[in-house]
Design a protein around this motif. Structure first.
Motif, mmCIF file in Angstrom:
data_model
loop_
_atom_site.group_PDB
_atom_site.id
_atom_site.type_symbol
_atom_site.label_atom_id
_atom_site.label_comp_id
_atom_site.label_asym_id
_atom_site.label_seq_id
_atom_site.Cartn_x
_atom_site.Cartn_y
_atom_site.Cartn_z
ATOM 1 N N VAL A 296 -14.654 56.126 -40.027
ATOM 2 C CA VAL A 296 -14.492 55.178 -38.928
ATOM 3 C C VAL A 296 -15.796 55.001 -38.168
ATOM 4 N N THR A 297 -15.865 53.896 -37.453
ATOM 5 C CA THR A 297 -16.931 53.699 -36.490
ATOM 6 C C THR A 297 -16.299 53.032 -35.266
ATOM 7 N N LEU A 298 -17.107 52.697 -34.275
ATOM 8 C CA LEU A 298 -16.549 52.065 -33.076
ATOM 9 C C LEU A 298 -15.837 50.783 -33.480
ATOM 10 N N GLY A 299 -14.627 50.602 -32.979
ATOM 11 C CA GLY A 299 -13.885 49.372 -33.229
ATOM 12 C C GLY A 299 -13.011 49.398 -34.465
ATOM 13 N N GLY B 166 6.480 56.619 -31.890
ATOM 14 C CA GLY B 166 6.642 55.905 -33.153
ATOM 15 C C GLY B 166 5.327 55.356 -33.682
ATOM 16 N N LEU B 167 5.398 54.130 -34.234
ATOM 17 C CA LEU B 167 4.190 53.514 -34.790
ATOM 18 C C LEU B 167 3.411 52.851 -33.666
ATOM 19 N N THR B 168 2.160 53.247 -33.477
ATOM 20 C CA THR B 168 1.292 52.555 -32.521
ATOM 21 C C THR B 168 -0.033 52.270 -33.212
ATOM 22 N N THR B 169 -0.691 51.207 -32.755
ATOM 23 C CA THR B 169 -1.974 50.834 -33.337
ATOM 24 C C THR B 169 -3.002 50.664 -32.227
ATOM 25 N N GLY B 170 -4.246 50.757 -32.593
ATOM 26 C CA GLY B 170 -5.330 50.586 -31.632
ATOM 27 C C GLY B 170 -6.635 50.589 -32.397
ATOM 28 N N GLU B 171 -7.711 50.949 -31.717
ATOM 29 C CA GLU B 171 -8.993 51.027 -32.400
ATOM 30 C C GLU B 171 -9.748 52.249 -31.915
#
Lengths: 85, 331
Positions: free
Chosen positions: B231-234, B245-250
């Motif tokens: 991974v990298t920023l973003g 439960g299911l969560t998303t982000g960066e």
């Protein structure tokens, strides 16, 4: 974001993180994109996470987080206390 | 449009005539009517859609397992969906248990089953030390229950035993480093510990399932991991946890040095990753994956606005295990 600016920010952060972590309210120090006026920019800087943001006038001089360290921008974000979940 | 309605009616008729035969084919999990996708692009052609656990080259399939390209004048389309499960509450008992559900050491509240890992062919449940080993206080062999005690799990719900944990060093730097130890390290005689006071990198442990059929690698709402990601920023990420439960982000921060509260004690972690994907108490132990289902981290801490994870490579190196992936596991 260039690898070079990221690498530079990392080096500066590592040199200064111990002094940052000793300041009141600081819970984390990392590398991230800086915000200007609440909007995220593409500028990589040192991000300091604090329990709560405190007005400058309420802070002892030694606890003030500088806006810039060497030539790297410093951003302060309020995260609250970080706990094992 | 009238033509569409006719095309749908025809496809439905053909589907009904063939579905029991299709459903008996190896790998087929569903049959329906939908638009055909060609080269990744959805067309306007109505067809019979056959969902399979995994797509295989024709040469690997016996004649009886090949889905015909055309049925009764209607095109077919084969899509890979993986196994389809009844939607389940992650705080309930589940057998086989899947990553994303509640579990924990019998003396804790509850945490999350992160993913399956393996070492020399033996499969283990991966989660945090503070979930499987009660924050350094457990004995190897202790019972791990699913769901966790807070969700009603008792010894009757035991799913495995604590196999191994990496102790978390509570306290601030400078403790426990005798001049002798420092000298030994400088001379290269003693290797630095994985987790030192002021310099922890992992909160991880593994449990051995009582039997292999009690667990399944398919992470709730995500699927089977495909490998390891960087991974990298973003970088967009996702996790499936017991509480949120299911969560998303960066990824919002790299190389994070962070003070983490364990009850009233503090442990300092270095080289961590921060994300804005939401999490709460009970989500600890969740695997964090990128959108290609590659594992990138092991969630263990957070606040109302941020979530902290160990980079997955540190975890795998510390425990000497590998993530069980779709290509490496029996389907």
């Amino acid at each position: 974001m260039s690898d070079q600016s990221m690498q530079h920010a990392l080096e500066v952060k590592r040199r200064h993180e111990q002094e940052l972590l000793r300041k009141a309210n600081v819970v984390a120090v990392g590398i991230g994109y800086c915000r200007r006026g609440g909007v995220q920019t593409r500028e990589v800087g040192i991000v300091v996470s604090v329990k709560t943001k405190v007005p400058l006038s309420d802070l002892k001089p030694r606890d003030v987080i500088p806006a810039q360290i060497e030539d790297v921008r410093v951003d302060v974000v309020e995260t609250g206390e970080i706990r094992a979940l | 449009m009238e033509t569409d309605r006719n095309a749908i009616a025809l496809a439905q008729q053909v589907k009904r005539q063939n579905e029991s035969r299709l459903m008996r084919m190896r790998n087929v999990v569903a049959v329906g009517v939908g638009f055909k996708t060609v080269g990744g692009v959805r067309t306007d052609e109505v067809c019979v859609v056959v969902s399979v656990v995994n797509k295989l080259p024709l040469v690997q399939l016996p004649e009886s397992a090949r889905v015909p390209g055309v049925l009764g004048g209607v095109q077919t389309d084969v899509v890979e969906t993986g196994l389809i499960f009844a939607l389940q509450d992650p705080t309930e008992k589940m057998r086989p248990a899947r990553p994303g559900v509640s579990l924990g050491h019998y003396q804790i509240t509850a945490g999350t089953f992160g993913c399956l890992v393996q070492r020399n062919g033996q499969v283990f449940i991966l989660s945090n030390n503070h979930i499987l080993a009660n924050s350094n206080k457990a004995q190897l062999g202790d019972a791990i229950v699913q769901p966790g005690p807070h969700d009603g799990g008792t010894i009757a719900d035991q799913i495995g035993t604590l196999e191994q944990f990496i102790p978390v060093s509570l306290g601030l730097p400078g403790c426990g480093c005798s001049p002798f130890a420092l000298l030994m390290r400088r001379l290269g005689i003693a290797k630095p510990a994985i987790n030192e006071p002021g310099n922890n990198t992992v909160d991880c442990a593994i449990a051995r399932p009582l039997s292999a059929d009690l667990v399944h690698p398919d992470i709730l709402n995500i699927g089977i991991p495909t490998g390891l990601g960087t991974v990298t920023l973003g970088t967009p990420v996702q996790k499936s946890g017991r509480t949120t439960g299911l969560t998303t982000g960066e990824i919002t921060q790299l190389d994070v040095t962070v003070s983490v509260l364990y009850g009233v004690q503090v442990a300092v972690f270095t080289n961590q990753l921060m994300t804005n994907a939401g999490s709460q108490g009970g989500d600890s132990g969740s695997a964090v994956l990128d959108m290609d289902r590659q594992v990138v981290g092991l969630l263990f801490a957070g606040s109302t606005t941020s979530t902290i994870m160990n980079p997955i490579q540190f975890v795998l190196d510390a425990l000497q295990v590998q993530v069980l992936t779709a290509s490496g596991s029996e389907l």
